[in-house]
Design a protein around this motif. Structure first.
Motif, PDB file in Angstrom:
ATOM      1  N   ALA A 105       0.747  -1.327   0.225  1.00 32.61           N
ATOM      2  CA  ALA A 105       0.089  -0.050   0.052  1.00 32.61           C
ATOM      3  C   ALA A 105       0.871   1.318  -0.047  1.00 32.61           C
ATOM      4  O   ALA A 105       0.565   2.139  -0.858  1.00 32.61           O
ATOM      5  CB  ALA A 105      -0.829  -0.003   1.247  1.00 32.61           C
ATOM      6  N   TRP A 106       1.875   1.218   0.656  1.00 28.34           N
ATOM      7  CA  TRP A 106       2.833   2.258   0.922  1.00 28.34           C
ATOM      8  C   TRP A 106       3.566   2.426  -0.537  1.00 28.34           C
ATOM      9  O   TRP A 106       3.664   3.819  -0.871  1.00 28.34           O
ATOM     10  CB  TRP A 106       4.015   2.140   1.817  1.00 28.34           C
ATOM     11  CG  TRP A 106       5.074   2.962   1.887  1.00 28.34           C
ATOM     12  CD1 TRP A 106       4.929   4.115   2.506  1.00 28.34           C
ATOM     13  CD2 TRP A 106       6.331   2.949   1.195  1.00 28.34           C
ATOM     14  NE1 TRP A 106       6.135   4.851   2.665  1.00 28.34           N
ATOM     15  CE2 TRP A 106       7.011   4.093   1.637  1.00 28.34           C
ATOM     16  CE3 TRP A 106       6.854   1.938   0.382  1.00 28.34           C
ATOM     17  CZ2 TRP A 106       8.162   4.331   1.341  1.00 28.34           C
ATOM     18  CZ3 TRP A 106       8.058   2.315  -0.233  1.00 28.34           C
ATOM     19  CH2 TRP A 106       8.736   3.432   0.345  1.00 28.34           C
ATOM     20  N   ALA A 107       3.945   1.502  -1.154  1.00 26.49           N
ATOM     21  CA  ALA A 107       4.566   1.643  -2.732  1.00 26.49           C
ATOM     22  C   ALA A 107       3.365   2.507  -3.660  1.00 26.49           C
ATOM     23  O   ALA A 107       4.007   3.179  -4.246  1.00 26.49           O
ATOM     24  CB  ALA A 107       5.095   0.211  -3.162  1.00 26.49           C
ATOM     25  N   ALA A 108       2.412   1.667  -3.459  1.00 23.87           N
ATOM     26  CA  ALA A 108       1.136   2.286  -4.364  1.00 23.87           C
ATOM     27  C   ALA A 108       0.946   3.864  -4.085  1.00 23.87           C
ATOM     28  O   ALA A 108       0.835   4.488  -5.263  1.00 23.87           O
ATOM     29  CB  ALA A 108      -0.107   1.507  -4.089  1.00 23.87           C
ATOM     30  N   LYS A 109       1.000   4.241  -2.744  1.00 24.73           N
ATOM     31  CA  LYS A 109       0.761   5.744  -2.623  1.00 24.73           C
ATOM     32  C   LYS A 109       1.885   6.411  -3.189  1.00 24.73           C
ATOM     33  O   LYS A 109       1.521   7.689  -3.664  1.00 24.73           O
ATOM     34  CB  LYS A 109       1.105   5.814  -0.886  1.00 24.73           C
ATOM     35  CG  LYS A 109       0.318   7.204  -0.475  1.00 24.73           C
ATOM     36  CD  LYS A 109       0.443   6.904   1.074  1.00 24.73           C
ATOM     37  CE  LYS A 109       2.039   7.373   1.526  1.00 24.73           C
ATOM     38  NZ  LYS A 109       2.217   7.330   2.852  1.00 24.73           N
ATOM     39  N   HIS A 110       3.113   5.968  -3.475  1.00 24.67           N
ATOM     40  CA  HIS A 110       4.095   6.604  -4.296  1.00 24.67           C
ATOM     41  C   HIS A 110       4.042   6.334  -5.518  1.00 24.67           C
ATOM     42  O   HIS A 110       5.273   6.629  -6.503  1.00 24.67           O
ATOM     43  CB  HIS A 110       5.498   6.312  -3.516  1.00 24.67           C
ATOM     44  CG  HIS A 110       5.495   7.058  -1.999  1.00 24.67           C
ATOM     45  ND1 HIS A 110       5.383   8.295  -1.763  1.00 24.67           N
ATOM     46  CD2 HIS A 110       5.330   6.197  -0.807  1.00 24.67           C
ATOM     47  CE1 HIS A 110       5.340   8.395  -0.473  1.00 24.67           C
ATOM     48  NE2 HIS A 110       5.336   7.207   0.082  1.00 24.67           N
TER      49      HIS A 110
END
Ligand code: NDP
Length: 290
Positions: A105-110
């Motif tokens: 989810a963190w990767a997707a946010k970026h």
């Protein structure tokens, strides 16, 4: 899809072996590691040492992460987050399923996409298709980059949930560390009696090698919820494990490991299962700590 360049971030024994496998396979390999000197040998073989994390991320679409845990990923990538957009993070760092989900989810946010991986071989097996790595995350992403992933080991795609590969990996680690530690305890107990590792290990290998037939025999019974004590009983296992604990104690060897196993057997007996098969522990464990 054909991808000719790969970035590897994290050059512990695993990351170094992976970067080496990509060099052997003819990829353009860019590497970055907190301790820069760990890249020296790879650079001598043709890898490019990125001066910054941003440079490492800019070098190619596929970024393999081989770190101690997900906290290390945040420590490295968070300050370079703007450079993550459009990258594919192949995260082969060990951690819990929940942390893998949060990481995706963190990767997707970026603006990056994330595949979770769990490698099932030590560095010596990297580059060999006989071993597998568990993967999970978007299927289209896995399929698009499967050829790139196959440079590391064979692949075993477990599903879309980013936590699945981490879960399958931790399930194997639960078994692996426990079994390997049991062997080391056996060696210590043998050693206390003057029996060397090379003398006892063939017997240990025979016992561990025979485990497969126990697993095959018990699995359908466990799935059927059938725990009858027709082959062995927990009362027998309690007595047997007491003998092991006493043998260790008598030899001055730390009995904590077999004592923990004995504790589990006794708990099952105390819950009324003394006449059942040891497989009853499957349910006892599942009910949480005593
Ligand atoms: P190591 O722990 O030896 O190396 C981990 C890497 O993480 C190093 O590059 C280290 O950098 C980096 N690192 C750790 N913490 C930080 C941090 N806070 N900031 C920046 N960098 C950090 O691991 P391995 O290479 O042995 O394994 C990598 C992963 O693969 C682990 O998750 C492990 O569980 C898994 N694995 C390992 C196997 C093995 O046999 N070794 C087998 C299967 C899986 P630095 O060099 O600067 O310390």
């Amino acid at each position: 899809m054909s991808t000719s360049s790969v970035t590897v971030i994290g050059l512990g024994p695993m990351g170094r072996a992976m970067a080496g496998a990509y060099l052997d396979a003819g990829y353009r390999v860019t590497v970055w590691n907190r301790t820069a000197s760990r890249a020296d040998e790879l650079v001598a073989r043709g890898a490019v040492r990125a001066a910054t994390v941003e440079e490492a991320l800019a070098a190619g679409e596929v970024v393999v992460l081989s770190l101690t845990d997900y906290a290390a990923m945040y420590a490295i990538l968070e300050p370079a987050a703007p450079a993550l957009a459009g990258r594919v993070l192949v995260n082969l760092s060990s951690d819990t399923p929940e942390r893998a989900r949060e990481g995706a989810a963190w990767a997707a946010k970026h603006g990056a996409r994330h595949l979770t991986g769990g490698v099932q071989t030590p560095p010596s097996g990297i580059g060999s298709p006989e071993f597998d790595t568990f993967y999970s995350g978007p299927r289209d992403l896995f399929e698009r980059y499967e050829d790139v992933l196959k440079v590391i080991t064979g692949t075993d795609y477990r599903g879309e949930d980013p936590g699945l590969a981490a879960l399958y990996y931790q399930l194997q680690m639960d078994l692996f560390w426990t079994a390997l530690t049991a062997w080391l305890h056996t060696l210590a107990l043998a050693d206390a009696h003057g029996i060397g590792a090379s003398e006892i290990t063939p017997y240990a290998a025979q016992t561990l090698g025979g485990m497969g037939q126990f697993l095959d025999f018990y699995t359908p019974r466990i799935e059927a919820g059938r725990h009858s004590g027709d082959v062995e009983r927990i009362s027998m296992a309690v007595a047997s494990m007491e003998h092991v604990v006493h043998t260790a104690r008598d030899a001055g060897v730390d009995p904590a490991l077999p004592a923990a196993v004995l504790g589990a057997f006794r708990r099952a007996a105390a819950e009324g299962y003394a006449e059942d098969s040891l497989t009853r522990l499957f349910e006892v464990f599942g009910r949480g700590a005593a």
